[in-house]
Design an enzyme around this catalytic site. Structure first.
Site: not given
Ligand code: PAF
Length: 289
Positions: A36-37, A184, A31, A153
């Protein structure tokens, strides 16, 4: 847009998409959306029939003393933004439902997870892989979309999915940057004005090192030292967590920079721990907003 909190309900939605042969994309987030999101969501909208965006600040990926309680949250604004992009399902599970009393099953990749960010955040990736595995099981997407700012990640999740034969494509999307180059991140909200002013130096340093590599200087230890010194000289009050050239196939340190290598950095500026990375050979993928 449907707001879903119930685990059984989201699983029914995922299952129905598979049965209907509709492509479902999952955008997992914590959230406090930024551009970026939104770029991940736009990509998902263009490449799938249905899109689930999950918002969950996952306690299992925060170590003791980290910023779980302070992590910025604004669910109302996030919902409005997701709705404006035409997202189909906004999934907001509860921590007690995801980690009920007695929860004791973890997904861990000890090799990849102990490097780079894993050195100072030893439980972080175990929490990430476990929650991502749960979100994939709950939504059964064809594709799950992640930002490449969190390059480690992304590589860990891609490896988990390959190692465990999970039926999903992991899509990595380019880092979205502020006009001055700062990647960001929701954690940029922690920066005070002086820290915000010096934060773009992180990316400038990465560009400098790529320029060095493209000019033929490939000794990784020397390049890492050069970048550390550049940060120490130019970012007042910074604390370098790591500066490392590694290969994207195995996250192993390289001695000579070559194809497939990227430079990853983590720098603490006040309360913010900022990460960024750059491919050392590939053409520039990153774009400024
Ligand atoms: O990158 C993130 O925002 C978090 O690490 C994710 C992948 C949503 C897991 O909680």
């Amino acid at each position: 847009m449907h707001v879903v909190r119930d685990l059984k309900k989201i699983q029914d939605i995922g299952f129905a998409s598979r049965l209907d042969r509709k492509k479902l994309a999952l955008v997992p987030t914590m959230g406090f959306f930024h551009q970026g999101h939104l770029s991940l969501m736009r990509w998902a909208k263009e490449n799938a029939d249905r899109v689930v965006v999950s918002v969950f600040v996952n306690p299992a990926q925060f170590g003791p003393g980290e910023d779980l309680d302070q992590y910025p949250r604004d669910h109302e604004r996030d919902m409005e933004l997701a709705k404006s992009l035409g997202i189909d399902y906004f999934f907001m599970p509860e921590a007690d439902d995801l980690y009920p009393q007695g929860f004791d099953s973890w997904v861990e990749l000890p090799g990849f997870s102990k490097k780079l960010c894993g050195i100072s955040r030893p439980i972080h990736f175990k929490g990430v892989t476990t929650i991502v595995c749960k979100l994939l099981n709950l939504t059964m997407p064809h594709t799950a979309v992640f930002g490449l700012k969190d390059r480690q990640q992304f590589l860990i999740i891609q490896k988990m999915v390959n190692d465990l034969n999970m039926p999903v494509i992991i899509e990595g999307r380019p880092t979205i940057r502020e006009h001055d180059g700062l990647a960001m991140s929701s954690r940029n909200a922690y920066l005070n004005p002086a820290q915000r002013e010096s934060a773009p130096i992180i990316y400038n340093g990465l560009l400098m090192i790529r320029h060095e590599v493209l000019s033929g200087r490939t000794n990784c230890r020397q390049l890492e030292d050069q970048l550390k010194n550049y940060y120490l000289e130019n970012i007042t009050g910074s604390d370098i967590d790591y500066v490392s050239i590694v290969n994207s196939a195995n996250l192993e340190s390289s001695s000579r920079a070559g194809h497939g290598d990227f430079m990853a950095v983590s720098v603490r500026l006040g309360r913010a721990r900022l990460i960024d990375n750059i491919d050392l050979y590939q053409a520039m993928e990153d774009c400024a907003e």
